[in-house]
Motif scaffolding. Structure first.
Motif, short mmCIF file in Angstrom:
data_model
loop_
_atom_site.label_atom_id
_atom_site.label_comp_id
_atom_site.label_asym_id
_atom_site.label_seq_id
_atom_site.Cartn_x
_atom_site.Cartn_y
_atom_site.Cartn_z
N PHE A 71 -28.08 -34.84 9.97
CA PHE A 71 -28.23 -35.88 8.95
C PHE A 71 -29.53 -36.65 9.17
CE2 PHE A 71 -27.70 -40.39 7.92
CZ PHE A 71 -27.48 -40.30 6.55
N GLY A 74 -32.57 -34.76 8.24
CA GLY A 74 -32.72 -34.35 6.84
C GLY A 74 -33.04 -35.49 5.89
N VAL A 75 -32.97 -36.72 6.40
CA VAL A 75 -33.18 -37.88 5.52
C VAL A 75 -34.48 -38.57 5.92
CG1 VAL A 75 -32.25 -40.12 4.90
CG2 VAL A 75 -30.73 -38.18 5.14
N PRO A 76 -35.29 -39.01 4.95
CA PRO A 76 -36.54 -39.70 5.31
C PRO A 76 -36.25 -40.96 6.12
CG PRO A 76 -36.47 -39.25 2.96
CD PRO A 76 -35.14 -38.88 3.51
N LEU A 78 -37.68 -43.69 5.98
CA LEU A 78 -37.72 -44.85 5.10
C LEU A 78 -36.33 -45.16 4.55
CD1 LEU A 78 -39.90 -46.71 4.04
CD2 LEU A 78 -40.11 -45.25 2.05
N MET A 79 -35.58 -44.09 4.19
CA MET A 79 -34.21 -44.24 3.69
C MET A 79 -33.33 -44.86 4.76
SD MET A 79 -33.67 -43.73 0.73
CE MET A 79 -32.54 -43.35 -0.51
N LEU A 82 -33.96 -48.54 5.09
CA LEU A 82 -33.35 -49.31 4.01
C LEU A 82 -31.84 -49.44 4.21
CD1 LEU A 82 -35.40 -47.89 1.01
CD2 LEU A 82 -35.61 -50.13 2.05
N TRP A 83 -31.23 -48.33 4.73
CA TRP A 83 -29.80 -48.39 5.06
C TRP A 83 -29.53 -49.51 6.05
CZ3 TRP A 83 -25.49 -46.75 3.00
CH2 TRP A 83 -25.47 -45.57 2.27
N PHE A 86 -29.63 -53.24 4.98
CA PHE A 86 -28.49 -53.96 4.41
C PHE A 86 -27.20 -53.75 5.20
CE2 PHE A 86 -27.06 -50.17 2.23
CZ PHE A 86 -25.72 -50.41 1.97
N THR B 185 -37.46 -42.74 -3.96
CA THR B 185 -37.14 -43.98 -3.24
C THR B 185 -37.39 -45.20 -4.11
OG1 THR B 185 -37.85 -42.86 -1.23
CG2 THR B 185 -37.53 -45.22 -1.09
N VAL B 188 -34.55 -45.55 -6.44
CA VAL B 188 -33.39 -46.10 -5.73
C VAL B 188 -33.52 -47.62 -5.60
CG1 VAL B 188 -32.29 -46.20 -3.47
CG2 VAL B 188 -32.79 -43.99 -4.50
N LYS B 189 -34.71 -48.07 -5.21
CA LYS B 189 -34.89 -49.52 -5.02
C LYS B 189 -34.81 -50.27 -6.35
CE LYS B 189 -37.64 -51.13 -1.80
NZ LYS B 189 -38.85 -51.43 -1.00
N THR B 198 -25.73 -51.77 -3.94
CA THR B 198 -26.57 -51.29 -2.86
C THR B 198 -26.01 -50.04 -2.20
OG1 THR B 198 -27.03 -53.60 -2.48
CG2 THR B 198 -27.81 -52.08 -0.82
N PHE B 199 -24.74 -50.13 -1.79
CA PHE B 199 -24.16 -49.03 -1.03
C PHE B 199 -24.17 -47.74 -1.85
CE2 PHE B 199 -20.82 -46.55 0.91
CZ PHE B 199 -21.09 -46.74 2.26
N TYR B 202 -27.83 -46.26 -2.49
CA TYR B 202 -28.42 -45.67 -1.30
C TYR B 202 -27.72 -44.37 -0.94
CZ TYR B 202 -31.50 -49.57 -0.24
OH TYR B 202 -32.50 -50.50 -0.29
N LEU B 203 -26.39 -44.37 -1.14
CA LEU B 203 -25.65 -43.14 -0.86
C LEU B 203 -26.16 -42.01 -1.74
CD1 LEU B 203 -23.31 -42.15 0.91
CD2 LEU B 203 -21.82 -42.47 -1.07
N GLY B 205 -29.09 -41.75 -3.25
CA GLY B 205 -30.45 -41.40 -2.84
C GLY B 205 -30.46 -40.54 -1.59
N THR B 206 -29.66 -40.95 -0.60
CA THR B 206 -29.61 -40.22 0.67
C THR B 206 -29.09 -38.80 0.47
OG1 THR B 206 -29.16 -42.30 1.78
CG2 THR B 206 -28.72 -40.32 3.02
N TYR B 209 -31.82 -36.66 -1.09
CA TYR B 209 -32.84 -36.23 -0.12
C TYR B 209 -32.30 -35.15 0.81
CZ TYR B 209 -36.69 -39.43 -1.04
OH TYR B 209 -37.77 -40.06 -1.60
#
Lengths: 251, 235
Positions: A71, A74-76, A78-79, A82-83, A86, B185, B188-189, B198-199, B202-203, B205-206, B209
């Motif tokens: 995981f 595989g994810v940037p 940056l992502m 941001l996770w 928050f 991204t 997403v923002k 938010t949750f 982001y989910l 978007g993730t 990717y």
């Protein structure tokens, strides 16, 4: 143009070096280096645990860690930042400084990458070392502790150093959540000057280059040394031994 | 904010359109910078293999710069720095034609070329010298020996790192958001700002990717298998 750059460095060197400290939070280059060093120091023990979990026979240990590593890779980044931006305040219920948010992200991210490095180091030793250690009466943990890990980690010193380089480069992404690091300081300088963005960002690039290049250089030298020592060829000229190239992580 | 509800985003045509646009821009940036990087990498490799004396240090300096300066800083230097130094006519033209995306492609492409050229170089280096001698003995000239004997094997050797670095490039395309390109991204923002979900966003978007990274990896795995079935079976 070089004149402009010298003037910028002369006027703003303190801001670039330590940010607004002591009138504000510590920032600049000092913060970049502290953040990188802390995240590697914390990620290192975690990555050893991850690597051992991934090599373990128990699926209960192996699967969750493998999933986490896949995981994270595989994810940037940056992502992920941001996770945590928050999620960390949500979980702790407190007002968390951006430095801590970034540190958390980097520890998770670098643990995943470092664990692959450590795992490769253990696998590269070959099964014979483990067999021999077990034959001598060591248990699995004892064999790991006294035979496998010391050798694997010694061989991995250059890769760990190059992970450090990539961590320094990764800290720049703290920019999106306003971590007061070197990049942040440079953009502050740019906002004050307004007219010389090229000069400011060129200085920024040069500083990062100087630090990362120096570390990469030492990592390569160390790697050559270690390759020779492992091959029992310490007195052979370096040119005759071609080490496997260090592939530093991108970013 | 009430409970978890994906349909708050996926049921809203406006948000879906924003996401699709983001995906499209991400792929435009990825494809553009990948092609630029590959073309440049081949150029750098041939400079390195050529008898031209200064080829080696030039390429080494290029690679060293791009590997030791953070990609984000390279993008900032291009977009905030070099953009402003350009002659005003060119600058205006770029500003009309989505300058953010163009500079993302340039910045990411130039940076990636360094990694690709190193991958190709170690791939070519791992082809033994006997291959070249044999090809020459069979009557191939240098160019045709390269074309028919060395490069096919070299590229095959270089496939695994090339695939890894392609995935990295795809992930790094998210950095384009920092210079203002409207990619995934960014979408997403934006949606987070509009929906406060938010949750959920982001989910989404993730997962997107992760999904595309896995797709690129499987295409790569398929290519390596086709290039050398025997070796992939062993691996």
């Amino acid at each position: 143009m070089i004149h402009d750059m010298i003037a910028i460095v002369r006027d703003y060197w303190l801001l670039l070096l330590i940010g607004q400290y002591p009138n504000g939070p510590l920032g600049g280059l000092a913060n970049t280096l502290i953040l990188s060093a802390l995240s590697i120091a914390l990620a290192f023990p975690v990555s050893i645990l991850f690597a051992m979990a991934r090599l373990s026979k128990s699926p209960l240990l192996r699967w969750p860690v493998t999933a986490l590593v896949y995981f994270t890779r595989g994810v940037p980044l940056l992502m992920l930042i941001l996770w945590s931006y928050f999620l960390v305040p949500l979980l702790t219920g407190a007002d968390v400084p951006s430095f801590v948010t970034m540190l958390t992200t980097l520890v998770v991210y670098q643990s995943a990458f470092l664990s692959e490095v450590v795992r490769a180091g253990i696998v590269a030793l070959g099964p014979g070392q483990m067999d021999a250690a077990r034959a001598l009466g060591h248990g699995h943990v004892g064999a790991m502790r006294y035979i496998i890990l010391p050798q694997a980690l010694y061989n991995m010193i250059p890769s760990i150093l190059s992970t450090f380089v990539s961590t320094i480069k990764d800290t720049t992404l703290g920019y999106v959540i306003n971590v007061p690091d070197l990049t942040f300081a440079a953009s502050q300088v740019n906002n004050q000057l307004l007219t010389q963005p090229f000069q400011v960002f060129l200085i920024l690039a040069i500083v990062y280059f100087a630090i990362c290049w120096t570390l990469t250089y030492f990592a390569n030298r160390l790697e050559r040394r270690i390759t020779r020592r492992r091959a029992g060829l310490l007195n052979v000229p370096a040119a005759l031994v071609t080490p496997s190239k260090i592939v530093s992580e991108q970013l | 904010m009430s409970g978890f509800d994906l349909s708050a985003i996926l049921g809203n045509p406006e948000y879906v359109a924003m996401l699709l646009h983001g995906i499209e821009m991400t792929f435009i940036i990825f494809a553009g910078s990948w092609s630029l990087a590959m073309a440049l990498a081949v150029l750098l490799l041939s400079l390195r293999l050529s008898p031209f004396r200064f080829g080696d240090p030039i390429v080494a300096a290029y690679v060293s710069y791009h590997r030791n300066v953070p990609t984000l800083v390279q993008l900032m230097l291009w977009y905030f720095g070099i953009f402003t130094l350009m002659p005003s006519g060119l600058g205006e033209w770029l500003a009309i034609h989505n300058a953010e995306a163009i500079f993302a492609v340039i910045g990411l492409g130039l940076c990636q070329a360094a990694y690709f050229s190193e991958d190709l170089r170690s791939g070519v280096r791992s082809v033994g010298p006997g291959q070249m001698e044999a090809a020459r003995a069979l009557g191939h000239g240098y160019v045709s020996a390269m074309r028919f004997v060395i490069m096919p094997q070299g590229v095959r050797n270089a496939l695994p790192p090339l695939i890894n670095h392609s995935v990295s490039l795809f992930k790094n395309s998210s950095l384009a958001v920092i210079i203002g390109a409207s990619e995934l991204t960014h979408a997403v923002k934006e949606i987070e700002n509009l929906s406060f979900r938010t949750f959920e966003i982001y989910l989404i978007g993730t997962v997107l990717y992760l999904f595309f990274s896995l797709v690129i990896m499987s295409i790569g795995a398929y290519l390596s298998m086709r290039a050398d079935p025997a070796r992939s079976a062993r691996a």
